[in-house]
Scaffold this motif. Structure first.
Motif, PDB file in Angstrom:
ATOM      1  N   ARG A 317       0.837  -1.209   0.000  1.00 18.98           N
ATOM      2  CA  ARG A 317       0.000   0.000   0.000  1.00 18.98           C
ATOM      3  C   ARG A 317       0.867   1.252   0.000  1.00 18.98           C
ATOM      4  O   ARG A 317       0.604   2.208  -0.733  1.00 18.98           O
ATOM      5  CB  ARG A 317      -0.952  -0.012   1.191  1.00 18.98           C
ATOM      6  CG  ARG A 317      -1.933   1.153   1.190  1.00 18.98           C
ATOM      7  CD  ARG A 317      -3.091   0.902   2.134  1.00 18.98           C
ATOM      8  NE  ARG A 317      -2.702   0.803   3.530  1.00 18.98           N
ATOM      9  CZ  ARG A 317      -2.726  -0.305   4.255  1.00 18.98           C
ATOM     10  NH1 ARG A 317      -3.116  -1.444   3.712  1.00 18.98           N
ATOM     11  NH2 ARG A 317      -2.352  -0.305   5.522  1.00 18.98           N
ATOM     12  N   LEU A 321       0.869   4.105  -2.955  1.00 17.82           N
ATOM     13  CA  LEU A 321       0.556   5.512  -2.683  1.00 17.82           C
ATOM     14  C   LEU A 321       1.712   6.428  -3.078  1.00 17.82           C
ATOM     15  O   LEU A 321       1.493   7.553  -3.537  1.00 17.82           O
ATOM     16  CB  LEU A 321       0.206   5.690  -1.207  1.00 17.82           C
ATOM     17  CG  LEU A 321      -1.076   4.990  -0.750  1.00 17.82           C
ATOM     18  CD1 LEU A 321      -1.233   5.078   0.760  1.00 17.82           C
ATOM     19  CD2 LEU A 321      -2.301   5.580  -1.443  1.00 17.82           C
ATOM     20  N   ASP A 352      -5.126  12.443  -5.900  1.00 20.30           N
ATOM     21  CA  ASP A 352      -5.442  12.479  -4.468  1.00 20.30           C
ATOM     22  C   ASP A 352      -6.718  11.684  -4.174  1.00 20.30           C
ATOM     23  O   ASP A 352      -6.785  10.958  -3.170  1.00 20.30           O
ATOM     24  CB  ASP A 352      -5.605  13.928  -4.001  1.00 20.30           C
ATOM     25  CG  ASP A 352      -4.263  14.653  -3.903  1.00 20.30           C
ATOM     26  OD1 ASP A 352      -3.230  13.958  -3.839  1.00 20.30           O
ATOM     27  OD2 ASP A 352      -4.259  15.903  -3.897  1.00 20.30           O
ATOM     28  N   GLU A 353      -7.711  11.816  -5.048  1.00 20.60           N
ATOM     29  CA  GLU A 353      -8.959  11.054  -4.868  1.00 20.60           C
ATOM     30  C   GLU A 353      -8.675   9.556  -4.915  1.00 20.60           C
ATOM     31  O   GLU A 353      -9.209   8.777  -4.115  1.00 20.60           O
ATOM     32  CB  GLU A 353      -9.965  11.408  -5.970  1.00 20.60           C
ATOM     33  CG  GLU A 353     -10.690  12.728  -5.771  1.00 20.60           C
ATOM     34  CD  GLU A 353     -11.687  12.981  -6.893  1.00 20.60           C
ATOM     35  OE1 GLU A 353     -12.226  11.994  -7.453  1.00 20.60           O
ATOM     36  OE2 GLU A 353     -11.916  14.162  -7.214  1.00 20.60           O
ATOM     37  N   LYS A 355      -5.872   8.032  -4.299  1.00 22.73           N
ATOM     38  CA  LYS A 355      -5.120   7.634  -3.106  1.00 22.73           C
ATOM     39  C   LYS A 355      -6.053   7.424  -1.913  1.00 22.73           C
ATOM     40  O   LYS A 355      -5.883   6.474  -1.130  1.00 22.73           O
ATOM     41  CB  LYS A 355      -4.062   8.682  -2.773  1.00 22.73           C
ATOM     42  CG  LYS A 355      -2.878   8.683  -3.720  1.00 22.73           C
ATOM     43  CD  LYS A 355      -1.863   9.766  -3.367  1.00 22.73           C
ATOM     44  CE  LYS A 355      -0.693   9.765  -4.352  1.00 22.73           C
ATOM     45  NZ  LYS A 355       0.293  10.817  -4.040  1.00 22.73           N
ATOM     46  N   GLN A 356      -7.043   8.286  -1.780  1.00 29.74           N
ATOM     47  CA  GLN A 356      -8.006   8.139  -0.683  1.00 29.74           C
ATOM     48  C   GLN A 356      -8.819   6.855  -0.833  1.00 29.74           C
ATOM     49  O   GLN A 356      -9.098   6.167   0.151  1.00 29.74           O
ATOM     50  CB  GLN A 356      -8.941   9.362  -0.623  1.00 29.74           C
ATOM     51  CG  GLN A 356      -8.265  10.644  -0.168  1.00 29.74           C
ATOM     52  CD  GLN A 356      -7.556  10.487   1.175  1.00 29.74           C
ATOM     53  OE1 GLN A 356      -8.094   9.911   2.122  1.00 29.74           O
ATOM     54  NE2 GLN A 356      -6.326  10.976   1.238  1.00 29.74           N
ATOM     55  N   LEU A 357      -9.174   6.518  -2.074  1.00 28.89           N
ATOM     56  CA  LEU A 357      -9.911   5.278  -2.316  1.00 28.89           C
ATOM     57  C   LEU A 357      -9.055   4.061  -1.961  1.00 28.89           C
ATOM     58  O   LEU A 357      -9.533   3.094  -1.368  1.00 28.89           O
ATOM     59  CB  LEU A 357     -10.337   5.190  -3.784  1.00 28.89           C
ATOM     60  CG  LEU A 357     -11.544   6.029  -4.205  1.00 28.89           C
ATOM     61  CD1 LEU A 357     -11.705   6.016  -5.719  1.00 28.89           C
ATOM     62  CD2 LEU A 357     -12.818   5.503  -3.538  1.00 28.89           C
ATOM     63  N   LYS A 359      -6.591   3.964   0.176  1.00 29.78           N
ATOM     64  CA  LYS A 359      -6.448   3.923   1.639  1.00 29.78           C
ATOM     65  C   LYS A 359      -7.705   3.385   2.306  1.00 29.78           C
ATOM     66  O   LYS A 359      -7.635   2.588   3.249  1.00 29.78           O
ATOM     67  CB  LYS A 359      -6.172   5.336   2.177  1.00 29.78           C
ATOM     68  CG  LYS A 359      -4.782   5.859   1.926  1.00 29.78           C
ATOM     69  CD  LYS A 359      -4.674   7.284   2.500  1.00 29.78           C
ATOM     70  CE  LYS A 359      -3.358   7.936   2.161  1.00 29.78           C
ATOM     71  NZ  LYS A 359      -3.305   9.337   2.630  1.00 29.78           N
ATOM     72  N   SER A 360      -8.869   3.832   1.847  1.00 28.23           N
ATOM     73  CA  SER A 360     -10.121   3.474   2.530  1.00 28.23           C
ATOM     74  C   SER A 360     -10.635   2.085   2.143  1.00 28.23           C
ATOM     75  O   SER A 360     -11.351   1.450   2.912  1.00 28.23           O
ATOM     76  CB  SER A 360     -11.200   4.523   2.228  1.00 28.23           C
ATOM     77  OG  SER A 360     -11.480   4.571   0.837  1.00 28.23           O
ATOM     78  N   GLN A 361     -10.291   1.603   0.925  1.00 29.26           N
ATOM     79  CA  GLN A 361     -10.783   0.301   0.450  1.00 29.26           C
ATOM     80  C   GLN A 361      -9.621  -0.505  -0.146  1.00 29.26           C
ATOM     81  O   GLN A 361      -9.618  -0.808  -1.344  1.00 29.26           O
ATOM     82  CB  GLN A 361     -11.866   0.501  -0.611  1.00 29.26           C
ATOM     83  CG  GLN A 361     -13.058   1.332  -0.147  1.00 29.26           C
ATOM     84  CD  GLN A 361     -14.035   1.585  -1.287  1.00 29.26           C
ATOM     85  OE1 GLN A 361     -14.628   0.655  -1.845  1.00 29.26           O
ATOM     86  NE2 GLN A 361     -14.211   2.841  -1.653  1.00 29.26           N
TER      87      GLN A 361
END
Length: 436
Positions: A317, A321, A352-353, A355-357, A359-361
């Motif tokens: 991960r 990232l 950035d969007e 990367k957030q996805l 991280k969260s899933q």
């Protein structure tokens, strides 16, 4: 080959006349279009083919052993080779087939394995398609038209005859048959690959059946005929798991066969491919296939995976990232070229969007190095240009495991695109395997 190029318009006209089309649903609307044919074949040497064939048999053998294991003893999970959460959280894993052993313990009878060849000549596996892989009919019918246009071409170039596919598929159906006729089960003409369903029924001498043609009595599947009912022993089904049986899966399905899973569980009918295969062709499970080969067969994988990272693991991960802009990100539940994102195509906000996805899933995604795979020549408005292309090889498993000496070569018509899928506007060409 010049004869094929000069006759390419005629061949495309014949393909259109035969209904060789690919259907696409977009924004809730079904559209059919010609699957564009290109006359310049992909050529694979006899020695390259021997290497590919050996690696493909090895891979599909291990994948079948994995499916048999996770739906019974789950030893590979107990031994920590594949994480438990990873297997059982897959959208392709079906609790409904737990403990159900198909005839001869074969789960994936028709495997479509997607490969690319890098510019240095190395081959890489991109995906394993073990549910309802399509595409074998297109090179079959294209070759038959090519042979009519220029029969001498295939003699002069020592090309292996590809007409064996129908016989190979029939042999697999016969091997699995539990007593009765063979049928190809289609949801109907609005399916994207309906042409193929009808064509392969003809090639195998099977009955082409739609949902209203089949029914179950006392755990036995029957086909309605003009002479009454006839028992069905093997169903080559071209319908997704969730629609197959409204009594076992989606109750609102109108295109399934009520009770077919009970007949399957009772050993009275074979289903090709087996329900539940999605647990092995999940893009996340792909990461573990070389480990499966080592675990089940005690061998090193002959064919390489593309370098792949699982955000599920913290170390991977972090790498994803930090390097997202140079990787390709894939949604593990998507297919047909959907859910594929090239980091290099994203602006800073979209990166950035993404990367957030991730991280969260983290279970939802895999990331891969972008392989600069080989360009093949195609004809574009009368001139030769180069485009990205892959190869779908077909591995058929009955009592033995064999690779069809042909395949579906798909290419992108967009010079800037690495995505070659039919559903994304690609075309196809014949695949020539050269004789020794």
């Amino acid at each position: 080959m010049d004869n094929l190029i000069s006759n390419s318009n005629l061949i495309n006209e014949q393909l259109a006349r035969y209904g060789v089309k690919f259907g696409i649903y977009k924004n809730g609307v079904f559209n059919e279009r010609l699957f564009p044919y290109d006359p310049i074949p992909r050529v694979i040497s006899a020695s390259d083919w021997e290497y590919l064939k050996t690696g493909l048999v090895q891979r599909v053998t291990a994948l079948n052993m994995f499916l048999a294991d996770i739906y019974s003893k789950k030893q590979i999970v107990a031994d920590g080779v594949v994480p438990e959460d990873f297997v059982f959280s897959s959208s392709g894993y079906l609790a409904q087939v737990e403990g159900l052993e198909p005839p001869h313990s074969v789960y994936s009878h028709i495997s479509g394995i997607d490969l690319v060849q890098a510019k240095d000549g190395d081959w890489f596996i991109l995906e394993d398609n073990l549910r309802i892989p399509s595409g074998a009919s297109y090179p079959l019918i294209a070759r038959s038209l090519e042979r009519k246009c220029s029969p001498q071409t295939f003699v002069d170039n020592h090309v292996v005859d590809n007409r064996s596919y129908g016989t190979m598929l029939k042999d697999v159906m016969d091997d699995m048959n539990c007593g009765g006729i063979n049928v190809v089960f289609t949801p109907g003409r609005y399916n994207a690959a309906y042409f193929e369903h009808a064509y392969l029924a003809e090639q195998t001498g099977s009955v082409l059946c739609q949902p209203e043609d089949l029914f179950v009595e006392n755990n036995v599947v029957y086909c309605k005929t003009l002479n009454g009912k006839e028992r069905v022993g093997a169903i080559y089904r071209r319908i997704s798991d969730e629609y197959l049986d409204p009594l076992s899966f989606l109750p609102e399905s109108l295109i399934g066969i009520p009770g077919v899973m009970s007949a399957y569980r009772a050993g009275n009918v074979a289903l090709l491919n087996a329900p539940g295969n999605g647990a092995a062709d999940d893009k996340g499970i792909y990461y573990f296939v070389p480990k499966m080969i080592s675990y089940y067969l005690g061998q090193d994988a002959i064919l390489k995976n593309a370098p792949t990272y699982l955000p599920f693991y913290e170390e991977d991960r972090k790498y994803v990232l930090d390097n997202l802009e140079k990787l390709v990100i894939k949604d593990v539940a998507e297919a047909g070229g959907y859910g594929v994102v090239f980091g290099r195509d994203l602006d800073s906000g979209k990166l950035d969007e993404m990367k957030q996805l991730v991280k969260s899933q983290p279970r939802r995604w895999i990331a891969q190095e972008v392989i600069d795979f080989k360009d093949l020549e195609i004809m574009d408005e009368g001139r030769k240009v180069e485009r990205k292309a892959d190869l779908r090889a077909f591995v058929l498993t009955g009592k033995t495991c064999q690779v069809w000496a042909s395949g579906l070569t798909r290419f992108s018509r967009n010079p800037a695109s690495f995505v070659v899928n039919s559903s994304q506007g690609g075309g196809f060409k014949d695949t020539w395997i050269l004789d020794k």
